[in-house]
Design a protein around this motif. Structure first.
Motif, PDB file in Angstrom:
ATOM      1  N   ARG A 364       0.976  -1.391   0.098  1.00  0.00           N
ATOM      2  CA  ARG A 364      -0.030  -0.086  -0.099  1.00  0.00           C
ATOM      3  C   ARG A 364       1.213   1.262   0.055  1.00  0.00           C
ATOM      4  O   ARG A 364       1.028   2.246  -1.159  1.00  0.00           O
ATOM      5  CB  ARG A 364      -1.055  -0.120   1.116  1.00  0.00           C
ATOM      6  N   THR A 365       2.147   1.321   0.857  1.00  0.00           N
ATOM      7  CA  THR A 365       3.069   2.718   0.679  1.00  0.00           C
ATOM      8  C   THR A 365       3.386   2.820  -0.355  1.00  0.00           C
ATOM      9  O   THR A 365       3.499   3.623  -1.093  1.00  0.00           O
ATOM     10  CB  THR A 365       3.621   2.027   1.823  1.00  0.00           C
ATOM     11  N   ALA A 367       2.782   1.672  -3.551  1.00  0.00           N
ATOM     12  CA  ALA A 367       1.138   2.006  -4.073  1.00  0.00           C
ATOM     13  C   ALA A 367       1.085   3.771  -3.971  1.00  0.00           C
ATOM     14  O   ALA A 367       0.729   4.808  -4.722  1.00  0.00           O
ATOM     15  CB  ALA A 367      -0.311   1.324  -4.038  1.00  0.00           C
ATOM     16  N   ARG A 368       0.962   4.511  -3.121  1.00  0.00           N
ATOM     17  CA  ARG A 368       0.274   5.377  -2.555  1.00  0.00           C
ATOM     18  C   ARG A 368       1.727   6.650  -2.864  1.00  0.00           C
ATOM     19  O   ARG A 368       1.660   7.760  -3.780  1.00  0.00           O
ATOM     20  CB  ARG A 368       0.537   5.490  -0.818  1.00  0.00           C
ATOM     21  N   GLY A 369       3.089   6.039  -3.238  1.00  0.00           N
ATOM     22  CA  GLY A 369       3.945   6.865  -3.516  1.00  0.00           C
ATOM     23  C   GLY A 369       4.446   6.798  -4.841  1.00  0.00           C
ATOM     24  O   GLY A 369       5.712   7.262  -5.263  1.00  0.00           O
ATOM     25  N   THR A 370       3.994   5.970  -5.382  1.00  0.00           N
ATOM     26  CA  THR A 370       3.656   5.945  -7.563  1.00  0.00           C
ATOM     27  C   THR A 370       2.577   6.041  -8.004  1.00  0.00           C
ATOM     28  O   THR A 370       2.200   5.555  -9.005  1.00  0.00           O
ATOM     29  CB  THR A 370       4.130   4.063  -7.874  1.00  0.00           C
ATOM     30  N   PRO A 371       2.106   7.633  -8.408  1.00  0.00           N
ATOM     31  CA  PRO A 371       1.132   8.076  -8.459  1.00  0.00           C
ATOM     32  C   PRO A 371       1.389   7.959  -9.826  1.00  0.00           C
ATOM     33  O   PRO A 371       2.501   8.908 -10.003  1.00  0.00           O
ATOM     34  CB  PRO A 371       0.745   9.749  -7.923  1.00  0.00           C
ATOM     35  N   GLY A 372       0.746   8.317 -11.291  1.00  0.00           N
ATOM     36  CA  GLY A 372       0.928   8.210 -11.925  1.00  0.00           C
ATOM     37  C   GLY A 372       1.612   6.882 -12.969  1.00  0.00           C
ATOM     38  O   GLY A 372       2.240   6.940 -13.932  1.00  0.00           O
ATOM     39  N   PHE A 373       1.868   6.068 -12.451  1.00  0.00           N
ATOM     40  CA  PHE A 373       2.865   4.819 -12.231  1.00  0.00           C
ATOM     41  C   PHE A 373       1.606   4.041 -13.928  1.00  0.00           C
ATOM     42  O   PHE A 373       0.770   3.826 -13.285  1.00  0.00           O
ATOM     43  CB  PHE A 373       3.363   4.294 -11.628  1.00  0.00           C
ATOM     44  N   SER A 374       2.191   3.222 -14.880  1.00  0.00           N
ATOM     45  CA  SER A 374       1.810   2.719 -15.123  1.00  0.00           C
ATOM     46  C   SER A 374       1.591   1.128 -14.818  1.00  0.00           C
ATOM     47  O   SER A 374       2.817   0.603 -14.024  1.00  0.00           O
ATOM     48  CB  SER A 374       1.926   2.627 -17.412  1.00  0.00           C
ATOM     49  N   LEU A 400      13.193  -1.077   1.722  1.00  0.00           N
ATOM     50  CA  LEU A 400      14.794  -0.680   1.465  1.00  0.00           C
ATOM     51  C   LEU A 400      14.800  -0.580  -0.905  1.00  0.00           C
ATOM     52  O   LEU A 400      15.334   0.506  -1.433  1.00  0.00           O
ATOM     53  CB  LEU A 400      15.918  -0.549   1.909  1.00  0.00           C
ATOM     54  N   GLU A 401      14.922  -2.008  -1.028  1.00  0.00           N
ATOM     55  CA  GLU A 401      15.055  -1.631  -2.713  1.00  0.00           C
ATOM     56  C   GLU A 401      13.926  -1.756  -2.973  1.00  0.00           C
ATOM     57  O   GLU A 401      14.290  -1.047  -4.381  1.00  0.00           O
ATOM     58  CB  GLU A 401      15.194  -3.535  -2.518  1.00  0.00           C
ATOM     59  N   PHE A 402      12.701  -1.364  -2.488  1.00  0.00           N
ATOM     60  CA  PHE A 402      11.398  -0.553  -3.132  1.00  0.00           C
ATOM     61  C   PHE A 402      11.278   0.773  -3.171  1.00  0.00           C
ATOM     62  O   PHE A 402      11.337   1.701  -4.319  1.00  0.00           O
ATOM     63  CB  PHE A 402      10.377  -1.270  -2.739  1.00  0.00           C
ATOM     64  N   GLU A 403      12.167   0.780  -2.670  1.00  0.00           N
ATOM     65  CA  GLU A 403      12.215   2.626  -2.130  1.00  0.00           C
ATOM     66  C   GLU A 403      13.734   3.269  -3.373  1.00  0.00           C
ATOM     67  O   GLU A 403      13.750   3.901  -3.925  1.00  0.00           O
ATOM     68  CB  GLU A 403      12.528   2.918  -1.060  1.00  0.00           C
TER      69      GLU A 403
END
Length: 653
Positions: A364-365, A367-374, A400-403
């Motif tokens: 969820r976090t 997804a919240r930090g990736t607005p506009g991603f296809s 950490l790797e996802f960030e």
């Protein structure tokens, strides 16, 4: 899904057998023409040696084939029972000399080749050439349309579902589009359910959406769900420089589809062949228009193609011919949008199924930090995170790797090998601190997510703002706040270093601000003097082969007024940023010092640094904090492309 190979078996083994047959025919050809006339090297002797041995009385018996007078082959035995063979040049005295030496001799008539052997000798070269030619033509026609004999054949491939099957369970985040296509699949499975009420099967569905939103994935899911043949082809496969070839391929494609009806035909990037007719001149355009005309007739002409559903995909529906979009051809236009936060969470859930996740990973976090991603961007994000974890030797993929993967996808990879002087680092720190400070003090700016002076991609530093929720439009207040945000970096440099030391690093900021102000005036009706009129044509579209000039319907007076309004908006944003930074100069110094110490700060850490509080972590390089530069410091005049704002532009803004 694999391509259907048919009953021919292993193509490599088949080719090997054909070449072996050709080699065997060559060997047979050589043996037939050369084998009958060869003389064993161990038995042959010269005719003069034969006469010498005859005079010496060493010849026991002789057999003459063809007659010695006209020349022939002479064979026999010596007195020691060894054999010999020679050729007589035509000696009429040979028979008499053999009588004189009491040698037993006999004659043998010359062998005449039969009629069939003569025919074989004469026809074998032609049969060999014909066999090689037949093999070459067969190889050229193996892939329909790719060979010289299959120039007008369709290149559509029929797919099976044995491996790599994709279903609607693998499609997430675009529920409305999936439901529209699910109905088509249900119709194919049980047409009587809809026919009871007089419903007819849709003839076509057009998938419209931005690149990477999952249009082709939806088509593959249809193939996986429907138990009917599925043909796939690209729009560019119809386009050729020769007039009539594309139309022939369209006819052949529908002929194949009729033989396998009911079936689905998927045309990817249909705008390559379905562009508006009359949009240019030349033979290439004539060929494309004839191909489109044939496609229109096949989809809805006098001859009905029952049971054939056309599914097409494009990200340019504005350039398609209106006749192609009408009901009866494409009955449904299914929009495949960029996913919202709920859709991004579902898409990430699909892509991380096979990844060993650490307990701290929160989908969820992310997804919240990736607005506009296809959907394609999210798939790339998950893959980059897995690669980063593998590179570090980890067994689990952590948050950490996802960030880090998100930063890499949105801002580019870190340029760790780039060497910057302390003055360049200070200039970059003040530039990014100016952006961050304006975003924190001007109402309407998106919340500050991260600010860094680590070079990434083409930028030496990035200030990244993210909206609190998905945004589909922007207000005038938000756009004016963004104009001020664009000038935060340049104003900070001017306040610290003076006008004479400004560099080229703010060029991207100036471009963003100018484009936004011009759009506000010419497209969004945000100018009181110009009113709610649109002064700009869509420059992305091409009509009748010509790009439309921006000012072709505009008077000189109106153009001057537009420039004045654009300048006014830009100057208002500049003045707002200058006021914020002038009033909060101490905060600018503190934030720049924290950036020089830690290089990267998130939004909460930036707020603590501005307030003079401990941000709660140590310098990873274990060095003393670098004191902020004073106002008299100078920086070299080098090109510094910093100051990018990381917030993605909302749709329609």
């Amino acid at each position: 899904m694999n391509e259907n190979k048919g009953p021919d078996g292993n193509p490599w083994m088949k080719s090997l057998m054909i070449w072996a047959a050709i080699l065997l025919a060559l060997v047979l050809f050589v043996s037939v023409f050369d084998g009958g006339s060869r003389i064993k090297a161990g038995d042959s002797i010269a005719y003069s040696e034969f006469l010498q041995r005859l005079d010496e009385g060493n010849v026991k018996d002789v057999e003459i084939a063809g007659g010695s007078g006209a020349g022939g082959v002479i064979s026999g035995h010596f007195t020691n029972d060894s054999t010999f063979r020679t050729f007589s040049p035509g000696d009429p005295q040979l028979a008499q000399r053999l009588r004189d030496k009491n040698v037993t001799f006999s004659g043998k008539p010359e062998e005449q080749a039969s009629f069939w052997m003569i025919m074989l000798y004469q026809s074998l070269p032609f049969l060999l050439i014909f066999g090689i030619g037949f093999f070459v033509v067969r190889q050229m026609q193996k892939n329909a349309g790719s060979g010289a004999m299959g120039f007008g054949k369709s290149r559509a491939r029929m797919l099976t579902e044995k491996q790599g099957r994709v279903t609607f369970d693998d499609v997430a985040g675009i529920d409305e589009a999936r439901e529209e296509l699910q109905e088509i699949v249900d119709f194919l499975k049980d047409p009587s359910r809809f026919a009871r009420l007089g419903g007819k099967i849709p003839k076509g569905a057009l998938l419209v959406g931005s690149p990477g939103t999952g249009k082709t994935l939806l088509a593959r899911a249809i193939a996986g769900e429907a138990n009917v043949p599925f043909f796939t082809i690209s729009g560019s496969d119809f386009v050729e420089m020769f007039v009539g070839v594309g139309a022939s391929r369209v006819r052949d494609m529908f002929e194949q589809a009729k033989k396998n009806a009911p079936c689905i035909v998927f045309i990817d990037e249909i705008d390559a062949v379905g562009r508006h007719r009359g949009a240019g001149l030349g033979n290439g355009n004539d060929e494309r228009e004839q191909t489109l005309n044939q496609l229109l007739v096949e989809m809805d002409g006098f001859e009905a193609n029952e049971g054939i559903i056309i599914v097409a995909a494009t990200n340019r529906p504005d350039v398609l011919d209106p006749a192609l979009l009408r009901p009866g051809r494409f009955d449904r236009q299914v929009v495949v949008p960029r996913p919202d936060i709920e859709g991004r969470e579902k898409i990430l859930g699909v892509h991380v199924k096979k990844l060993p996740l650490a307990p701290d990973v929160d989908i969820r976090t992310i997804a919240r930090g990736t607005p506009g991603f296809s959907g394609a961007d999210l798939a790339n994000l998950a893959n980059e995170a897995a690669l980063l974890a593998a590179r570090k030797g980890k067994r689990l993929v952590a948050m950490l790797e996802f960030e880090e993967a998100k930063d890499k996808v949105m801002m580019g990879a870190e340029r760790k090998s780039m060497v910057m002087t302390e003055d360049e680092k200070k200039a970059t720190a003040y530039h990014e601190a100016g952006h961050a400070l304006v975003s924190l003090h001007v109402p309407g700016c998106d919340p500050l997510h991260k600010v860094t002076i680590i070079p990434r991609g083409r930028a030496l530093g990035v200030t990244w703002n993210l909206p609190e929720r998905d945004r589909y439009s922007m207000t005038m207040k938000q756009m004016k706040a963004r104009l001020a945000l664009c000038f935060g970096g340049r104003i900070a440099e001017q306040l610290i270093y003076g006008m004479d030391e400004l560099n080229t690093g703010a060029s991207n900021d100036i471009q963003q601000a100018t484009d936004m102000a011009r759009s506000m005036v010419m497209e969004y009706g945000m100018s009181e003097k110009l009113g709610w009129l649109r002064y700009r044509d869509n420059q992305d579209e091409v009509f009748l082969g010509h790009s439309v000039s921006r000012n072709q319907h505009m008077s000189e007076q109106t153009a001057q007024l537009i420039d004045q309004e654009v300048r006014r908006l830009v100057e208002e944003g500049e003045a707002r940023a200058r006021q914020v930074l002038t009033d909060n100069l101490d905060e600018l110094h503190r934030l720049a010092g924290a950036l020089l110490e830690f290089e990267t700060l998130n939004g909460e850490e930036a707020r603590k640094a501005i307030a003079g509080e401990d941000i709660g972590r140590e310098d990873p390089r274990s060095r003393r904090p670098v004191a902020p530069a004073s106002g008299g410091s100078s920086i070299p005049k080098t090109r510094r492309p910093g100051g990018g704002m990381g917030s993605p532009a909302p749709q329609g803004a």
